[in-house]
Design an enzyme around this catalytic site. Structure first.
Site, PDB file in Angstrom:
ATOM      1  N   LYS A  13       0.797  -1.156  -0.185  1.00  0.00           N
ATOM      2  CA  LYS A  13       0.072   0.085  -0.020  1.00  0.00           C
ATOM      3  C   LYS A  13       1.011   1.340   0.009  1.00  0.00           C
ATOM      4  CE  LYS A  13      -2.128  -0.713   3.702  1.00  0.00           C
ATOM      5  NZ  LYS A  13      -1.777  -2.001   4.386  1.00  0.00           N
ATOM      6  N   ARG A  88      -9.129   0.892   8.960  1.00  0.00           N
ATOM      7  CA  ARG A  88      -8.785  -0.273   9.467  1.00  0.00           C
ATOM      8  C   ARG A  88      -9.803  -1.081  10.349  1.00  0.00           C
ATOM      9  NH1 ARG A  88      -2.903   0.451   9.120  1.00  0.00           N
ATOM     10  NH2 ARG A  88      -1.831  -1.631   9.214  1.00  0.00           N
ATOM     11  N   ARG A 127      11.359  -7.457   4.015  1.00  0.00           N
ATOM     12  CA  ARG A 127      11.624  -6.221   4.046  1.00  0.00           C
ATOM     13  C   ARG A 127      12.356  -6.224   5.551  1.00  0.00           C
ATOM     14  NH1 ARG A 127       6.053  -2.992   5.080  1.00  0.00           N
ATOM     15  NH2 ARG A 127       6.097  -4.381   7.256  1.00  0.00           N
ATOM     16  N   ARG A 135      12.042  -1.854  11.890  1.00  0.00           N
ATOM     17  CA  ARG A 135      10.361  -1.560  12.169  1.00  0.00           C
ATOM     18  C   ARG A 135      10.105  -2.783  13.439  1.00  0.00           C
ATOM     19  NH1 ARG A 135       5.708  -0.592   8.039  1.00  0.00           N
ATOM     20  NH2 ARG A 135       4.323  -1.541   9.554  1.00  0.00           N
ATOM     21  N   ARG A 144      -0.402  -9.622  13.172  1.00  0.00           N
ATOM     22  CA  ARG A 144      -0.861  -8.542  12.255  1.00  0.00           C
ATOM     23  C   ARG A 144      -1.862  -8.834  11.220  1.00  0.00           C
ATOM     24  NH1 ARG A 144       3.904  -6.040  10.170  1.00  0.00           N
ATOM     25  NH2 ARG A 144       2.769  -4.421   9.047  1.00  0.00           N
TER      26      ARG A 144
HETATM   27  P1  AMP Z   1       1.187   0.328   8.927  1.00  0.00           P
HETATM   28  O1  AMP Z   1       2.422   0.850   8.344  1.00  0.00           O
HETATM   29  O2  AMP Z   1      -0.196   0.864   7.886  1.00  0.00           O
HETATM   30  O3  AMP Z   1       1.095  -1.172   8.462  1.00  0.00           O
HETATM   31  O4  AMP Z   1       0.537   0.225  10.282  1.00  0.00           O
HETATM   32  C1  AMP Z   1       1.435  -0.168  11.362  1.00  0.00           C
HETATM   33  C2  AMP Z   1       0.888  -0.256  12.600  1.00  0.00           C
HETATM   34  O5  AMP Z   1       0.303   0.927  13.031  1.00  0.00           O
HETATM   35  C3  AMP Z   1      -0.612  -1.000  12.479  1.00  0.00           C
HETATM   36  O6  AMP Z   1      -0.205  -2.518  12.864  1.00  0.00           O
HETATM   37  C4  AMP Z   1      -1.272  -0.600  13.721  1.00  0.00           C
HETATM   38  O7  AMP Z   1      -0.797  -0.965  15.028  1.00  0.00           O
HETATM   39  C5  AMP Z   1      -1.070   0.996  13.678  1.00  0.00           C
HETATM   40  N1  AMP Z   1      -2.105   1.491  12.607  1.00  0.00           N
HETATM   41  C6  AMP Z   1      -2.188   2.270  11.624  1.00  0.00           C
HETATM   42  N2  AMP Z   1      -3.015   2.576  11.075  1.00  0.00           N
HETATM   43  C7  AMP Z   1      -4.013   2.164  11.964  1.00  0.00           C
HETATM   44  C8  AMP Z   1      -5.315   2.590  12.030  1.00  0.00           C
HETATM   45  N3  AMP Z   1      -6.157   3.070  11.009  1.00  0.00           N
HETATM   46  N4  AMP Z   1      -6.174   2.071  13.230  1.00  0.00           N
HETATM   47  C9  AMP Z   1      -5.420   1.271  14.174  1.00  0.00           C
HETATM   48  N5  AMP Z   1      -4.156   1.148  14.005  1.00  0.00           N
HETATM   49  C10 AMP Z   1      -3.297   1.503  13.123  1.00  0.00           C
END
Ligand code: AMP
Length: 191
Positions: A13, A88, A127, A135, A144
């Site tokens: 994404k 989400r 990654r 990360r 996740r």
């Molecule tokens: P991402 O980089 O989008 O994979 O987000 C990394 C982490 O941030 C996720 O695994 C969640 O813990 C948190 N996170 C990001 N966006 C959201 C969201 N919209 N709602 C809740 N947690 C989020």
């Protein structure tokens, strides 16, 4: 143009959103990036969020909805935006519907990137190696993916029911997936 990119962790994404930013000059609103920046800055929200993120859970809906509501007020988003990582949960999707309705704004497309789970697991492991494990949440991939299945997959159904969801095959290379997304976005631009 207002778009949402939906898809499991590792679907690409972020990369696809960056390409759309370059091509169409709209802003990327990545909630994951925002949370990582807050965590790095050591803000109270960031520090709490980091622990939640590292274990692979979701940050509470009310926190996320407030963050997005603030961002939608910023002038940069007025030309358009790509939401990457938000909504989400169905509650977040419903709150976004309300936020947009209040501003008389509509979404142009919700693009779901579909990728098999085993491929996601391999990609995230790759990654993690490339970035030297910087990360914190790369160790919690299984969690996740489970959170995605339970809490985020229903978001696609929310938009499918509204008739605004487009699914693209995310199994190809980044360029192949970008071409599929582009074909759809271009049709919106030309419409
Ligand atoms: P991402 O980089 O989008 O994979 O987000 C990394 C982490 O941030 C996720 O695994 C969640 O813990 C948190 N996170 C990001 N966006 C959201 C969201 N919209 N709602 C809740 N947690 C989020």
């Amino acid at each position: 143009m207002r778009l949402i990119l939906l898809g499991p962790p590792g679907a690409g994404k972020g990369t696809q959103a960056q390409r759309l930013v370059e091509k169409y000059g709209i802003v990327q609103l990545s909630t994951g990036d925002m949370l990582r920046a807050s965590a790095a800055a050591g803000t109270p929200v960031g520090s709490k969020a980091k622990a939640i993120m590292d274990r692979g859970d979701l940050v509470p809906d009310d926190v996320m909805i407030e963050i997005i509501a603030e961002r939608l007020e910023e002038p940069g988003s007025s030309k358009g935006f790509i939401l990457d990582g938000f909504p989400r949960t169905v509650a977040q999707a419903e709150a976004l519907d309300t936020l947009l309705d209040q501003r008389d704004l509509a979404l142009d497309a919700i693009i779901e990137i579909k990728v098999d789970e085993q491929v996601l697991i391999d990609r995230i492991a790759g990654r993690s190696k490339e970035t030297g494990g910087t990360r914190g949440d790369d160790q919690s991939t299984a969690k996740r993916l489970e959170v995605y299945r339970k809490q985020t997959a229903p978001v696609a159904d929310h938009y499918r029911r509204k008739g605004v969801l487009v699914s693209v095959d995310g199994m190809g290379t980044m360029d192949e997936v970008a071409a599929l997304i582009d074909r759809h976005v271009q049709s919106l631009v030309e419409a």
